[in-house]
Write a protein that holds these residues in place. Structure first.
Motif, PDB file in Angstrom:
ATOM      1  N   VAL A 132     -15.478  -3.287 -19.975  1.00 44.36           N
ATOM      2  CA  VAL A 132     -15.109  -3.039 -21.340  1.00 44.36           C
ATOM      3  C   VAL A 132     -13.656  -3.307 -21.161  1.00 44.36           C
ATOM      4  O   VAL A 132     -12.812  -2.967 -20.420  1.00 44.36           O
ATOM      5  N   GLN A 133     -13.174  -4.148 -22.117  1.00 46.13           N
ATOM      6  CA  GLN A 133     -11.479  -4.488 -22.321  1.00 46.13           C
ATOM      7  C   GLN A 133     -11.173  -3.889 -23.688  1.00 46.13           C
ATOM      8  O   GLN A 133     -11.991  -3.671 -24.507  1.00 46.13           O
ATOM      9  N   PHE A 134     -10.119  -3.872 -23.784  1.00 50.58           N
ATOM     10  CA  PHE A 134      -9.373  -3.180 -24.864  1.00 50.58           C
ATOM     11  C   PHE A 134      -8.065  -3.932 -24.996  1.00 50.58           C
ATOM     12  O   PHE A 134      -7.079  -3.591 -24.534  1.00 50.58           O
ATOM     13  N   ASP A 135      -7.969  -4.551 -26.217  1.00 48.43           N
ATOM     14  CA  ASP A 135      -7.186  -5.585 -26.457  1.00 48.43           C
ATOM     15  C   ASP A 135      -6.232  -5.277 -27.729  1.00 48.43           C
ATOM     16  O   ASP A 135      -6.690  -4.663 -28.487  1.00 48.43           O
ATOM     17  N   ALA A 136      -4.936  -5.878 -27.594  1.00 48.82           N
ATOM     18  CA  ALA A 136      -4.356  -5.732 -29.080  1.00 48.82           C
ATOM     19  C   ALA A 136      -3.523  -7.153 -29.127  1.00 48.82           C
ATOM     20  O   ALA A 136      -2.960  -7.620 -27.965  1.00 48.82           O
ATOM     21  N   ALA A 347      -4.931 -23.133 -32.189  1.00 46.95           N
ATOM     22  CA  ALA A 347      -4.744 -24.644 -32.374  1.00 46.95           C
ATOM     23  C   ALA A 347      -6.002 -25.332 -32.101  1.00 46.95           C
ATOM     24  O   ALA A 347      -6.224 -26.463 -32.701  1.00 46.95           O
ATOM     25  N   ARG A 348      -6.650 -24.863 -31.065  1.00 44.76           N
ATOM     26  CA  ARG A 348      -7.937 -25.460 -30.770  1.00 44.76           C
ATOM     27  C   ARG A 348      -9.012 -25.552 -32.058  1.00 44.76           C
ATOM     28  O   ARG A 348      -9.555 -26.682 -32.344  1.00 44.76           O
ATOM     29  N   PHE A 349      -8.873 -24.622 -32.870  1.00 47.40           N
ATOM     30  CA  PHE A 349      -9.703 -24.840 -34.107  1.00 47.40           C
ATOM     31  C   PHE A 349      -8.973 -25.465 -35.406  1.00 47.40           C
ATOM     32  O   PHE A 349      -9.362 -26.239 -36.124  1.00 47.40           O
ATOM     33  N   LYS A 350      -7.680 -25.057 -35.434  1.00 42.31           N
ATOM     34  CA  LYS A 350      -6.892 -25.276 -36.737  1.00 42.31           C
ATOM     35  C   LYS A 350      -6.082 -26.835 -36.814  1.00 42.31           C
ATOM     36  O   LYS A 350      -5.793 -27.169 -37.627  1.00 42.31           O
ATOM     37  N   GLY A 351      -5.930 -27.077 -35.419  1.00 42.76           N
ATOM     38  CA  GLY A 351      -4.881 -28.379 -35.266  1.00 42.76           C
ATOM     39  C   GLY A 351      -3.554 -28.017 -35.736  1.00 42.76           C
ATOM     40  O   GLY A 351      -2.824 -28.904 -35.337  1.00 42.76           O
ATOM     41  N   ILE A 352      -3.069 -26.794 -36.194  1.00 40.27           N
ATOM     42  CA  ILE A 352      -1.803 -26.553 -36.088  1.00 40.27           C
ATOM     43  C   ILE A 352      -1.387 -25.279 -35.317  1.00 40.27           C
ATOM     44  O   ILE A 352      -2.304 -24.460 -35.010  1.00 40.27           O
ATOM     45  N   GLU A 353      -0.243 -25.275 -34.707  1.00 40.51           N
ATOM     46  CA  GLU A 353      -0.005 -24.218 -33.770  1.00 40.51           C
ATOM     47  C   GLU A 353       0.121 -22.855 -34.606  1.00 40.51           C
ATOM     48  O   GLU A 353       0.698 -22.786 -35.371  1.00 40.51           O
ATOM     49  N   VAL A 354      -0.665 -21.845 -33.902  1.00 40.02           N
ATOM     50  CA  VAL A 354      -0.372 -20.758 -34.242  1.00 40.02           C
ATOM     51  C   VAL A 354       0.021 -19.715 -32.976  1.00 40.02           C
ATOM     52  O   VAL A 354      -0.714 -19.391 -32.383  1.00 40.02           O
ATOM     53  N   PRO A 355       1.305 -19.495 -33.145  1.00 44.95           N
ATOM     54  CA  PRO A 355       1.585 -18.672 -32.038  1.00 44.95           C
ATOM     55  C   PRO A 355       1.165 -17.185 -31.711  1.00 44.95           C
ATOM     56  O   PRO A 355       1.019 -16.707 -32.804  1.00 44.95           O
ATOM     57  N   ALA A 356       0.833 -16.895 -30.733  1.00 43.54           N
ATOM     58  CA  ALA A 356       0.376 -15.499 -30.384  1.00 43.54           C
ATOM     59  C   ALA A 356       0.563 -14.798 -29.153  1.00 43.54           C
ATOM     60  O   ALA A 356       0.588 -15.446 -28.093  1.00 43.54           O
ATOM     61  N   THR A 357       0.356 -13.823 -29.211  1.00 37.94           N
ATOM     62  CA  THR A 357       0.593 -12.854 -27.907  1.00 37.94           C
ATOM     63  C   THR A 357      -0.142 -11.676 -27.874  1.00 37.94           C
ATOM     64  O   THR A 357      -0.517 -11.116 -28.814  1.00 37.94           O
ATOM     65  N   GLY A 358      -0.697 -11.403 -26.835  1.00 35.94           N
ATOM     66  CA  GLY A 358      -1.763 -10.232 -26.929  1.00 35.94           C
ATOM     67  C   GLY A 358      -1.760  -9.381 -25.497  1.00 35.94           C
ATOM     68  O   GLY A 358      -1.411  -9.789 -24.397  1.00 35.94           O
ATOM     69  N   ILE A 359      -2.547  -8.205 -25.472  1.00 35.20           N
ATOM     70  CA  ILE A 359      -2.656  -7.575 -24.317  1.00 35.20           C
ATOM     71  C   ILE A 359      -3.999  -7.499 -24.107  1.00 35.20           C
ATOM     72  O   ILE A 359      -4.741  -7.035 -25.091  1.00 35.20           O
ATOM     73  N   SER A 360      -4.474  -6.831 -22.665  1.00 30.24           N
ATOM     74  CA  SER A 360      -5.856  -6.537 -22.625  1.00 30.24           C
ATOM     75  C   SER A 360      -5.930  -5.755 -21.439  1.00 30.24           C
ATOM     76  O   SER A 360      -5.437  -5.992 -20.229  1.00 30.24           O
ATOM     77  N   ILE A 361      -6.547  -4.543 -21.766  1.00 27.39           N
ATOM     78  CA  ILE A 361      -6.533  -3.437 -20.856  1.00 27.39           C
ATOM     79  C   ILE A 361      -7.994  -3.400 -20.184  1.00 27.39           C
ATOM     80  O   ILE A 361      -8.960  -3.190 -20.946  1.00 27.39           O
ATOM     81  N   GLY A 362      -8.177  -3.507 -18.944  1.00 33.08           N
ATOM     82  CA  GLY A 362      -9.578  -3.455 -18.261  1.00 33.08           C
ATOM     83  C   GLY A 362      -9.769  -1.903 -18.533  1.00 33.08           C
ATOM     84  O   GLY A 362      -9.719  -1.269 -17.256  1.00 33.08           O
ATOM     85  N   VAL A 363     -10.493  -1.375 -19.158  1.00 33.35           N
ATOM     86  CA  VAL A 363     -10.953  -0.124 -19.244  1.00 33.35           C
ATOM     87  C   VAL A 363     -12.006   0.156 -17.910  1.00 33.35           C
ATOM     88  O   VAL A 363     -11.714   1.372 -17.535  1.00 33.35           O
ATOM     89  N   SER A 364     -12.726  -0.618 -17.578  1.00 33.35           N
ATOM     90  CA  SER A 364     -13.772  -0.290 -16.820  1.00 33.35           C
ATOM     91  C   SER A 364     -13.366  -0.161 -15.432  1.00 33.35           C
ATOM     92  O   SER A 364     -13.266   1.031 -14.518  1.00 33.35           O
ATOM     93  N   ARG A 365     -12.216  -1.190 -15.078  1.00 37.16           N
ATOM     94  CA  ARG A 365     -11.668  -1.184 -13.798  1.00 37.16           C
ATOM     95  C   ARG A 365     -10.506   0.126 -13.775  1.00 37.16           C
ATOM     96  O   ARG A 365     -10.478   0.807 -12.749  1.00 37.16           O
ATOM     97  N   LEU A 366      -9.829   0.435 -15.014  1.00 39.85           N
ATOM     98  CA  LEU A 366      -9.113   1.558 -14.876  1.00 39.85           C
ATOM     99  C   LEU A 366      -9.844   3.042 -14.779  1.00 39.85           C
ATOM    100  O   LEU A 366      -9.443   3.657 -13.717  1.00 39.85           O
ATOM    101  N   TYR A 367     -10.896   2.731 -15.098  1.00 37.79           N
ATOM    102  CA  TYR A 367     -11.707   4.124 -14.866  1.00 37.79           C
ATOM    103  C   TYR A 367     -11.968   4.203 -13.438  1.00 37.79           C
ATOM    104  O   TYR A 367     -12.123   5.356 -12.867  1.00 37.79           O
ATOM    105  N   ALA A 368     -12.525   3.031 -12.996  1.00 40.65           N
ATOM    106  CA  ALA A 368     -13.089   3.210 -11.317  1.00 40.65           C
ATOM    107  C   ALA A 368     -11.990   3.518 -10.495  1.00 40.65           C
ATOM    108  O   ALA A 368     -12.073   4.206  -9.687  1.00 40.65           O
ATOM    109  N   ALA A 369     -10.627   2.822 -10.815  1.00 40.32           N
ATOM    110  CA  ALA A 369      -9.539   3.392 -10.176  1.00 40.32           C
ATOM    111  C   ALA A 369      -9.120   4.692 -10.230  1.00 40.32           C
ATOM    112  O   ALA A 369      -8.990   5.434  -9.218  1.00 40.32           O
TER     113      ALA A 369
END
Length: 500
Positions: A132-136, A347-369
């Motif tokens: 499970v991942q939890f992204d924003a 940009a892969r889809f649109k051909g125009i640059e769409v800048p983005a930034t995101g976070i991904s938390i590994g819930v399963s791994r965090l739980y296991a730890a």
RNA sequence: GCAGUUAUAGCUCAGUUGGUUAGAGCGCCUGGUUGUGGACCAGGAGGUCGCAGGUUCGAGCCCCGCUAACUGUACCA
């Protein structure tokens, strides 16, 4: 029918890397997810859900082919023969969603998403094939404020999950600074040999925490033999280049300001590198203003993250305490989450640059730890009160008792099996039930019930070795009028030994 | 993928220089107790010794091949 023809019985088993999730874990994971979601919501992100399956071509570069349709991803063909894959992260589907709905979205588009992802790889401790991942993500801005915000939110999440400051570290770097170093040692070229060497160098840098500078040095040079005797080919850099790379990955200082100054010195003359430093300076200004110091977010030049799509600031969260297995060996869980800027994905889809930034938390791994540490915030749920079935003909009466208890908000169940008293108590014990309600012929005659306190009983059993005494004394039991069932149960459950 | 280690009951493991019917602890089931969870006592179920070949009068044990798991390592969008 021949007698020696055996019925085929499949062995009940699970593919490796997949796991069942028992009651306790379901509850804990749900609580973790709730906590993380609340933090994301506070920062203003909106929820989004996307399906498990996507067209393979929408997910990225690992396109399945006829020979090896399962390289890295789980893939299958639709009835029109198009390849579909189980998503291997939540970022690619988000990029697809944004590209598909671009015109109607408020930009920057901010959403969060939680769910399982699948990777067809070799599992290990804290590594699963479904997890499970939890992204924003914030999509549609180049502003460093978005990256700074993710770093701070990342820190907030860790602490809200009960991981104390100092027990985790969010380490940040910038891919542009890495590029600056690579430029200094002439590895920014586009030809295949150069880009292969570049990848080898980046992989080597990423291993600093695990192999130390000696190990990294070997990987940058001729290669390295691990403890099993396996040999890893190196990047074959010359000695001067190796020194430069090592100086870079070890340039981390105790304050972010000093680290940036040291890095600036090392990549002097590289335009891309300087740009990366300027970005981190800006982030540093923002997080300092918000009171996030190096004990939460620190710049670390050895952070690389995935090789594919990151294009700017990257970060990684790690738990900093040691985790041991049953045998006392150190267990490596790797990072429990990552974040970074990926300006090229949409940009892969649109051909125009769409800048983005995101976070991904590994819930399963965090739980296991956290599980290994006995540290996770396990929500305590009281097991149900069990109404035993002395007389099957009285089931309707028992059912009414359970309904009355439920009405008062108390978990209650009538024993659903067909075994006798002894088995029913064993069942209640195994379920962890606090109380058992008993009404047999004797009680019914007096319009009474017997309530047995299993917690008190368990304590008493320690001092009773004689079975006669154990049975005849009917430990930890009391009687009450049937009409007082709910009140009596409430009173007993309010006692300290039943409190959670 | 590469390397190392391992494979015997549901789990953890023992099994001697190759010897007759393969064991223990825990767990599970039944009874002692027709209405009482623990402890105790008695009994019981549960094994193609990972799979397949070979050596031998005889293989859980020795040899070869395969498979799987574990650990390290590589890869990890």
């Amino acid at each position: 029918m021949s007698k020696n023809k055996k019925t085929f019985r499949p062995k009940a088993r699970l593919p490796r890397g997949f796991g069942d999730v028992a009651a306790h874990e379901v509850r804990t994971m749900a609580a973790m997810i709730k906590t993380i979601g609340e933090v994301y919501e506070l920062y203003g992100f909106e929820p989004l859900e996307t399906p498990a399956l996507e067209f393979a071509e929408c997910l990225g570069k690992f396109l399945p082919d006829a020979d090896r349709p399962n390289e890295g991803v789980f893939a299958l063909q639709d009835d029109d023969e198009q390849w579909m894959s189980l998503r291997y992260d939540l970022t690619a589907p988000t990029a697809r969603y944004v590209a598909e709905n671009y015109d109607g979205l408020a930009k920057p588009f901010r959403r969060y998403q939680v769910g399982p992802v699948w990777r067809n790889e070799k599992p290990g401790p804290g590594r699963f094939r479904q997890f499970v991942q939890f992204d924003a993500d914030t999509i549609g801005t180049t502003e460093m404020a978005a990256d700074a915000e993710l770093a701070m939110m990342f820190s907030d999440v860790m602490e809200k999950l009960g991981i104390e400051r100092g027990d985790y570290a969010i380490r940040m770097n910038n891919r542009k600074i890495l590029d600056g170093v690579l430029e200094k040692i002439n590895l920014l070229g586009d030809d295949e040999a150069t880009s292969n060497t570049r990848l080898t160098v980046m992989r080597a840098m990423d291993k600093l925490d695990r192999l130390g500078s000696q190990g990294v040095r070997l990987l940058l040079g001729e290669g390295r033999k691990d403890e099993s005797g396996d040999y890893t080919k190196g990047a074959n850099l010359d000695a001067a280049s190796i020194d430069k790379v090592i100086a870079f990955v070890e340039a981390g200082k105790s304050t972010n300001k000093d680290t940036l100054a040291a890095l600036a010195e090392l990549i002097k003359g590289s335009e891309i590198g300087q740009q990366g430093i300027d970005e981190l300076v800006e982030i540093n200004t923002l997080i300092l203003a918000a009171g996030y110091l190096e004990d939460r977010i620190c710049f670390d030049p050895s952070i690389v993250r995935g090789l594919g799509y990151y294009s700017g600031p990257v970060m990684e969260a790690e738990l900093t305490f040691e985790i041991k297995d049953e045998k006392g060996n150190l267990v490596r869980f790797g990072s429990v989450g990552g974040a970074g800027r990926y300006d090229g994905l949409v940009a892969r889809f649109k051909g125009i640059e769409v800048p983005a930034t995101g976070i991904s938390i590994g819930v399963s791994r965090l739980y296991a730890a956290l599980e290994k540490l006995g540290k996770h915030p396990a929500p305590k749920v009281r097991a149900p009160v069990i109404i035993s079935v002395m007389d099957k003909s009285e089931r309707a009466t028992y059912q009414q008792m359970a309904m009355d208890l439920r009405q008062a908000g108390i978990r209650a169940e009538v024993y659903m099996g067909s075994s006798g008293m002894k088995a029913q108590l064993k069942y209640a014990d195994k379920r962890g039930a606090p109380l058992v309600v008993i009404q047999g012929e004797d009680e019914r005659a007096n319009d009474e019930i017997t309530i047995k306190d299993l917690v008190v009983g368990a304590k008493a059993s320690k001092d009773i070795t004689d079975n006669q005494e154990w049975r005849s004394s009917q430990v930890a039991q009391m009687t009450a009028k049937t009409q007082d069932l709910v009140k009596t149960v409430q009173d007993i459950l309010a006692k300290p030994h039943h409190r959670h």
